[in-house]
Motif scaffolding. Structure first.
Motif, PDB file in Angstrom:
ATOM      1  N   TRP A  49       1.189  -0.645   0.484  1.00  0.00           N
ATOM      2  CA  TRP A  49       0.296  -0.056   0.031  1.00  0.00           C
ATOM      3  C   TRP A  49       1.069   1.030  -0.457  1.00  0.00           C
ATOM      4  O   TRP A  49       0.480   2.708  -0.563  1.00  0.00           O
ATOM      5  CB  TRP A  49      -0.405   0.163   1.548  1.00  0.00           C
ATOM      6  N   TRP A  50       1.824   0.919   0.494  1.00  0.00           N
ATOM      7  CA  TRP A  50       2.858   2.196   0.879  1.00  0.00           C
ATOM      8  C   TRP A  50       3.815   2.617   0.069  1.00  0.00           C
ATOM      9  O   TRP A  50       4.995   2.961   0.169  1.00  0.00           O
ATOM     10  CB  TRP A  50       3.316   2.186   2.609  1.00  0.00           C
ATOM     11  N   GLU A  92       5.329   5.737  -2.025  1.00  0.00           N
ATOM     12  CA  GLU A  92       5.798   6.568  -0.928  1.00  0.00           C
ATOM     13  C   GLU A  92       6.605   6.361  -0.604  1.00  0.00           C
ATOM     14  O   GLU A  92       8.229   7.119  -0.230  1.00  0.00           O
ATOM     15  CB  GLU A  92       4.507   6.671   0.088  1.00  0.00           C
ATOM     16  N   VAL A 138      -3.302   9.597  -3.023  1.00  0.00           N
ATOM     17  CA  VAL A 138      -4.342   9.534  -2.247  1.00  0.00           C
ATOM     18  C   VAL A 138      -5.470   8.678  -2.153  1.00  0.00           C
ATOM     19  O   VAL A 138      -5.751   8.344  -1.038  1.00  0.00           O
ATOM     20  CB  VAL A 138      -4.411  11.582  -2.351  1.00  0.00           C
ATOM     21  N   ARG A 197      -5.393   6.077  -3.518  1.00  0.00           N
ATOM     22  CA  ARG A 197      -5.010   4.504  -3.309  1.00  0.00           C
ATOM     23  C   ARG A 197      -5.317   4.723  -1.061  1.00  0.00           C
ATOM     24  O   ARG A 197      -6.263   3.620  -1.076  1.00  0.00           O
ATOM     25  CB  ARG A 197      -4.189   3.971  -3.145  1.00  0.00           C
ATOM     26  N   HIS A 198      -5.015   4.965  -0.300  1.00  0.00           N
ATOM     27  CA  HIS A 198      -5.213   4.990   0.838  1.00  0.00           C
ATOM     28  C   HIS A 198      -6.668   5.517   0.655  1.00  0.00           C
ATOM     29  O   HIS A 198      -7.081   4.575   2.012  1.00  0.00           O
ATOM     30  CB  HIS A 198      -4.306   6.635   1.653  1.00  0.00           C
ATOM     31  N   ARG A 199      -6.955   6.051   0.058  1.00  0.00           N
ATOM     32  CA  ARG A 199      -8.660   6.406   1.243  1.00  0.00           C
ATOM     33  C   ARG A 199      -9.734   5.530   0.307  1.00  0.00           C
ATOM     34  O   ARG A 199     -10.311   5.134   1.579  1.00  0.00           O
ATOM     35  CB  ARG A 199      -9.089   7.869  -0.273  1.00  0.00           C
ATOM     36  N   ARG A 219      -8.760   2.715   0.607  1.00  0.00           N
ATOM     37  CA  ARG A 219      -8.005   1.539   1.890  1.00  0.00           C
ATOM     38  C   ARG A 219      -9.469   1.474   3.119  1.00  0.00           C
ATOM     39  O   ARG A 219      -9.511   0.945   3.593  1.00  0.00           O
ATOM     40  CB  ARG A 219      -7.163   1.311   1.868  1.00  0.00           C
ATOM     41  N   VAL A 220      -9.488   3.208   3.506  1.00  0.00           N
ATOM     42  CA  VAL A 220      -9.959   3.025   4.275  1.00  0.00           C
ATOM     43  C   VAL A 220     -11.327   3.169   4.391  1.00  0.00           C
ATOM     44  O   VAL A 220     -12.020   2.414   5.237  1.00  0.00           O
ATOM     45  CB  VAL A 220      -9.481   4.617   4.716  1.00  0.00           C
ATOM     46  N   CYS A 240     -13.332  10.075  -0.814  1.00  0.00           N
ATOM     47  CA  CYS A 240     -12.307  10.507  -1.738  1.00  0.00           C
ATOM     48  C   CYS A 240     -12.243  11.713  -1.882  1.00  0.00           C
ATOM     49  O   CYS A 240     -11.545  12.321  -2.720  1.00  0.00           O
ATOM     50  CB  CYS A 240     -12.377   9.248  -2.656  1.00  0.00           C
TER      51      CYS A 240
END
Length: 313
Positions: free
Chosen positions: A91-92, A95, A147, A149-151, A153-154, A207
């Motif tokens: 996921w990271w 970054e 951003v 991708r992480h949203r 996942r949340v 998102c």
């Protein structure tokens, strides 16, 4: 100082600890790791023993199979056991890669240049892309992809029900589009496209987008989906037209519009076609040919009166 058990410091919430892997996922990975070790060790060990029995004594072949199966089973156990951590690193990955690259470049720049040159290079590298509209839009679009991708996942972790093992869908890749971002997701057992369609409004809110759409990315695999995150509408946006430069600003607007608007084509130089109507009365009878092909006279035709078609015209 808070007290916590060492067993609960990884995967469970307790005072003074940070939960990296959920307890459900932690227990599920441990169970799957044991199953992977047993299956891999037994299957590989038996196959190795059968092959080795063709060359050495069967008892020695059993030991050879155990020597091959147990290490491979341990490797399978390790891969399954650390899979939650590998998924977290996935996921990271963008970054981590960008941060590592920037750190290496910074170290090399500091070691090979002086301080004024270092600051100048940093100002150019950061300032030029931010000042040029094309590069600025490019960087902003790809930043939103990270951003989103992480949203997503949340969203999967907070209000979208996962399977009993707590395994979340695998977010594969994202790229910018003219209206927003497009993200490819691979669902795990326990979720379907119908489960996501009822929560698209929440996904759009998470998102920071206008709307969100989901559809299948493959006709053969229902678990492979594609999310379209829309932030703007290109069909209603204002675009520049080259016709604006053609208009003469010195002419008043009232004189640009003609006084009379033509309603039909005006072609005075072209003569109108003339149509000749058949005359009233009986049409002229056709004369029979003087002779036929073989030289004989043709037969006398009937002189019956033909119908007058002038009334139909």
């Amino acid at each position: 100082m808070s007290k916590s058990s060492p067993r609960r410091s990884f995967g469970r919430k307790s005072s003074g600890t940070i939960t990296v892997i959920e307890a459900k996922v932690h227990r599920s990975s441990a169970r799957n790791a044991r199953l992977a070790f047993i299956l891999t060790a037994v299957i590989v060990g038996l196959l190795s023993a059968v092959v080795a029995a063709s060359y050495i004594h069967p008892i020695l072949a059993v030991f050879v199979g155990a020597l091959i199966g147990v290490p491979l089973g341990g490797l399978a156990w390790l891969l399954v056991r650390v899979w939650p951590v590998l998924r977290l690193l996935w996921w990271w990955t963008p970054e981590i890669g960008i941060t590592t690259l920037l750190g290496v470049c910074w170290v090399q720049l500091v070691n090979h240049t002086s301080t004024p040159i270092t600051l100048l290079v940093v100002a150019v590298v950061v300032g030029v892309p931010a000042a040029v509209p094309v590069s600025r839009r490019f960087l902003v679009a790809w930043t939103w992809c990270l951003v989103v991708r992480h949203r997503l996942r949340v969203c999967f972790a907070q209000f979208i029900i996962a399977n009993q093992s707590g395994s979340l869908p695998l977010i594969l890749w994202a790229k910018p589009t003219p209206v927003g971002e497009r993200v490819w997701v691979y669902l795990r057992p326990g979720l379907s496209q119908a489960d996501l369609e009822g929560r698209l409004d929440r996904i759009a809110v998470a998102c920071h987008a206008s709307t969100a759409l989901v559809e299948r990315a493959s006709d053969r695999n229902a678990a492979y989906l594609r999310f379209d995150i829309k932030r703007r509408e290109v069909l209603t946006a204002q675009v520049g037209s080259p016709l604006v430069d053609v208009i003469d600003d010195t002419v008043p607007a009232t004189e640009r519009i003609p006084a009379t608007v033509p309603t039909a084509l005006d072609l005075p130089d072209i003569d109108a076609p003339t149509v000749t109507l058949p005359t009233q009365g009986k049409p002229a009878a056709k004369k029979p040919p003087a002779t036929t092909a073989n030289g004989s006279k043709p037969a006398v035709t009937s002189s019956a009166v033909e119908d007058d078609v002038s009334d139909w015209i």
